[in-house]
Motif scaffolding. Structure first.
Motif, PDB file in Angstrom:
ATOM      1  N   ALA A 267      66.575  35.408  44.289  1.00 61.02           N
ATOM      2  CA  ALA A 267      65.493  36.381  44.437  1.00 61.02           C
ATOM      3  C   ALA A 267      66.155  37.726  44.678  1.00 61.02           C
ATOM      4  O   ALA A 267      66.593  38.011  45.790  1.00 61.02           O
ATOM      5  CB  ALA A 267      64.574  36.001  45.596  1.00 61.02           C
ATOM      6  N   GLY A 268      66.269  38.528  43.624  1.00 59.12           N
ATOM      7  CA  GLY A 268      67.034  39.763  43.737  1.00 59.12           C
ATOM      8  C   GLY A 268      68.500  39.421  43.943  1.00 59.12           C
ATOM      9  O   GLY A 268      69.051  38.555  43.263  1.00 59.12           O
ATOM     10  N   PRO A 269      69.150  40.041  44.933  1.00 60.57           N
ATOM     11  CA  PRO A 269      70.564  39.737  45.168  1.00 60.57           C
ATOM     12  C   PRO A 269      70.784  38.458  45.976  1.00 60.57           C
ATOM     13  O   PRO A 269      71.913  37.990  46.107  1.00 60.57           O
ATOM     14  CB  PRO A 269      71.050  40.953  45.958  1.00 60.57           C
ATOM     15  CG  PRO A 269      69.829  41.418  46.695  1.00 60.57           C
ATOM     16  CD  PRO A 269      68.669  41.149  45.774  1.00 60.57           C
ATOM     17  N   ALA A 270      69.716  37.892  46.535  1.00 59.34           N
ATOM     18  CA  ALA A 270      69.845  36.764  47.464  1.00 59.34           C
ATOM     19  C   ALA A 270      69.754  35.427  46.737  1.00 59.34           C
ATOM     20  O   ALA A 270      68.964  35.250  45.810  1.00 59.34           O
ATOM     21  CB  ALA A 270      68.774  36.836  48.538  1.00 59.34           C
ATOM     22  N   CYS A 271      70.554  34.485  47.205  1.00 59.16           N
ATOM     23  CA  CYS A 271      70.466  33.094  46.751  1.00 59.16           C
ATOM     24  C   CYS A 271      69.802  32.290  47.856  1.00 59.16           C
ATOM     25  O   CYS A 271      70.197  32.390  49.035  1.00 59.16           O
ATOM     26  CB  CYS A 271      71.853  32.544  46.437  1.00 59.16           C
ATOM     27  SG  CYS A 271      71.815  30.844  45.792  1.00 59.16           S
ATOM     28  N   LEU A 272      68.784  31.502  47.505  1.00 61.67           N
ATOM     29  CA  LEU A 272      67.977  30.796  48.493  1.00 61.67           C
ATOM     30  C   LEU A 272      67.959  29.297  48.207  1.00 61.67           C
ATOM     31  O   LEU A 272      67.932  28.883  47.050  1.00 61.67           O
ATOM     32  CB  LEU A 272      66.546  31.334  48.499  1.00 61.67           C
ATOM     33  CG  LEU A 272      66.376  32.844  48.677  1.00 61.67           C
ATOM     34  CD1 LEU A 272      64.925  33.235  48.469  1.00 61.67           C
ATOM     35  CD2 LEU A 272      66.866  33.272  50.053  1.00 61.67           C
ATOM     36  N   LEU A 273      67.950  28.514  49.274  1.00 57.35           N
ATOM     37  CA  LEU A 273      67.795  27.068  49.158  1.00 57.35           C
ATOM     38  C   LEU A 273      66.313  26.752  49.081  1.00 57.35           C
ATOM     39  O   LEU A 273      65.534  27.143  49.958  1.00 57.35           O
ATOM     40  CB  LEU A 273      68.426  26.371  50.363  1.00 57.35           C
ATOM     41  CG  LEU A 273      68.354  24.852  50.410  1.00 57.35           C
ATOM     42  CD1 LEU A 273      69.058  24.226  49.213  1.00 57.35           C
ATOM     43  CD2 LEU A 273      68.977  24.334  51.716  1.00 57.35           C
ATOM     44  N   GLY A 274      65.901  26.074  48.020  1.00 59.82           N
ATOM     45  CA  GLY A 274      64.488  25.769  47.810  1.00 59.82           C
ATOM     46  C   GLY A 274      63.974  24.681  48.734  1.00 59.82           C
ATOM     47  O   GLY A 274      64.718  24.031  49.463  1.00 59.82           O
ATOM     48  N   LYS A 275      62.672  24.448  48.671  1.00 60.15           N
ATOM     49  CA  LYS A 275      62.022  23.501  49.569  1.00 60.15           C
ATOM     50  C   LYS A 275      62.586  22.093  49.415  1.00 60.15           C
ATOM     51  O   LYS A 275      62.908  21.420  50.395  1.00 60.15           O
ATOM     52  CB  LYS A 275      60.505  23.492  49.314  1.00 60.15           C
ATOM     53  CG  LYS A 275      59.731  22.484  50.163  1.00 60.15           C
ATOM     54  CD  LYS A 275      59.919  22.731  51.639  1.00 60.15           C
ATOM     55  CE  LYS A 275      59.055  21.893  52.546  1.00 60.15           C
ATOM     56  NZ  LYS A 275      58.441  20.693  52.119  1.00 60.15           N
ATOM     57  N   ALA A 276      62.723  21.624  48.185  1.00 60.38           N
ATOM     58  CA  ALA A 276      63.259  20.274  47.976  1.00 60.38           C
ATOM     59  C   ALA A 276      64.677  20.173  48.525  1.00 60.38           C
ATOM     60  O   ALA A 276      65.058  19.156  49.121  1.00 60.38           O
ATOM     61  CB  ALA A 276      63.240  19.920  46.489  1.00 60.38           C
ATOM     62  N   GLY A 277      65.470  21.220  48.353  1.00 57.36           N
ATOM     63  CA  GLY A 277      66.824  21.227  48.888  1.00 57.36           C
ATOM     64  C   GLY A 277      66.839  21.242  50.408  1.00 57.36           C
ATOM     65  O   GLY A 277      67.693  20.602  51.031  1.00 57.36           O
TER      66      GLY A 277
END
Length: 331
Positions: A267-277
Motif C-alpha cells: 500500500a504505497g511504500p508500505a508492505c503489509l501482512l494480510g488478514k490470512a497471513g
C-alpha cells in the motif's frame, strides 16, 4: 492459554461473569475466560466496554492495540509492582553516565554474540551460503572486539549499526528471493520479510514493557536508549539482545512456508501482512514464544541485579499456570 488475539472487523467485547464475551451484529458469538490470560492483542475494527478494560487492568492483563493500516502499537498496562523503590533506583541510575555506558555495552555485546551464534548455526543448515554468512560473522566479530574501546553511547550505536548492516547482509543470503529482502528497512517496511520483522519486534517490545511494568520498572526510563518522548526506552534496551531470537522465529516462518509472499500486499511504500497471513502468524508466534518469554524474564532479572544487587529478584509474570495450552483463537 496466555495470549488472545482479536483481529476482525465489527466485533464488540464485553465482560460477563469472569469472561470476555464476543458480539457480532448484536449476537453473542464466543466466550473466552479471563483467568488464563496474561495479554490481549487487538487489531481491526474492535470495540471494548469500559467494564472489560477495568477487569483486564485489575488482573494485570496488558492490552496491545495495533491500530490503523500499518498496525501502529498502543499499549495499556494494569497495576504496577507496589515497591516504588525500584523505580526510584531505576531513575537515579539513568542519570549515571558510567552505569548507562556499562549497561549499554553489556546489551550490545550480548546482542552481537547472539547474532554471531545465529549466523554460525545457519552456516551448518545452509552450506551453499557459507561464504556470505562467514563474511558477516567476521565483520560482527570485528565490531565485538572494538566494544571495550567505545568511549560513549554514540560510539556504541555506531558499532551496533555497522554490525547490524553486516548481519542482515548475511541473512539476505538465506531469506527466500521471493520476499525481496535486500536490507533492513522500517517505517514503513518495504518488503515482506521486513514487514514480518517489524511486526515481531513490535509485539516483543510490548511483551517486554508488560513484563517490566509487572516487575516494578518504568518501561520508558532506559539506559542505552535514553529517555525520549513517547518511547518505551527501557523496553527497547531489553529488546536488543533478544532481536536475534526473534529473527530466528521469523526465518523459521518463511523457511517452513508458514508465510509466503502471497500473504503480503503493498500500500504505497508500505508492505503489509494480510488478514490470512496474520491468522497464521499469530499461531506460529504463540507456538514459539516460550523461549522468548523466558529470555525476557532473564533479562529483567539481570537488570535488577545490576541496578541493586541487594534487592530481591523481581517476579515477572509472562506465563499463566495453564501456559502448556497455546491459544488458537482468532476471533
Amino acid at each position: 492459554m496466555t495470549s488472545l488475539y482479536v483481529d476482525r472487523r465489527d466485533v464488540h467485547l464485553r465482560y460477563d461473569a469472569g469472561a470476555i464475551v464476543f458480539y457480532e451484529h448484536n449476537l453473542r458469538s464466543a466466550t473466552v475466560p479471563l483467568a488464563p490470560l496474561t495479554r490481549l492483542i487487538v487489531r481491526g475494527k474492535v470495540t471494548l466496554e469500559a467494564a472489560l478494560l477495568g477487569h483486564l487492568g485489575q488482573r494485570g492483563v496488558g492490552v496491545l492495540f495495533l491500530s490503523g493500516r500499518n498496525g501502529d502499537p498502543h499499549l495499556l498496562l494494569g497495576p504496577s509492582h507496589n515497591d516504588i523503590q525500584r523505580r526510584v533506583t531505576q531513575t537515579r541510575m539513568s542519570l549515571d553516565s558510567r552505569f548507562c555506558q556499562a549497561y549499554a555495552r553489556h546489551l550490545v555485546g550480548e546482542k552481537l554474540q547472539q547474532q554471531i551464534t545465529s549466523l554460525n548455526e545457519l552456516r551448518q543448515h545452509y552450506p551453499a551460503q557459507r561464504l556470505p554468512l562467514t563474511s558477516a560473522m567476521h565483520q560482527l566479530q570485528t565490531q565485538q572486539q572494538r566494544l571495550p574501546q567505545a568511549p560513549n553511547l554514540d560510539s556504541l550505536r555506531g558499532m551496533e549499526g555497522a554490525a547490524a548492516a553486516a548481519y542482515f547482509t548475511g541473512l539476505r543470503a538465506i531469506v527466500p528471493a521471493s520476499l525481496g529482502f535486500q536490507e533492513r528497512n522500517r517505517r514503513p517496511p518495504r518488503d515482506p520479510f521486513n514487514a514480518l520483522l517489524s511486526l515481531s519486534y513490535t509485539i516483543a517490545t510490548a511483551e517486554i514493557a508488560m513484563a517490566l511494568h509487572i516487575a516494578g520498572y518504568d518501561p520508558c526510563i532506559g539506559y542505552y536508549h535514553q529517555i525520549s518522548h513517547s518511547r518505551q526506552s527501557l523496553a527497547c534496551d531489553l529488546l536488543e539482545p533478544l532481536r536475534p531470537l526473534i529473527d530466528r522465529l521469523c526465518l523459521r516462518m518463511v523457511a517452513q512456508q508458514t508465510l509466503t509472499a502471497q500473504h503480503f500486499s503493498t500500500a504505497g511504500p508500505a508492505c503489509l501482512l494480510g488478514k490470512a497471513g496474520r491468522v497464521r502468524y499469530y499461531q506460529a508466534y504463540e507456538e514459539n514464544a516460550r523461549p522468548l518469554r523466558r529470555a525476557i524474564s532473564a533479562q529483567i532479572k539481570t537488570l535488577a541485579q545490576r541496578l541493586n544487587p541487594d534487592m530481591p529478584e523481581p517476579a515477572t509474570v509472562l506465563e499463566a499456570p495453564t501456559a502448556d495450552k497455546i491459544s488458537d483463537w482468532d476471533i
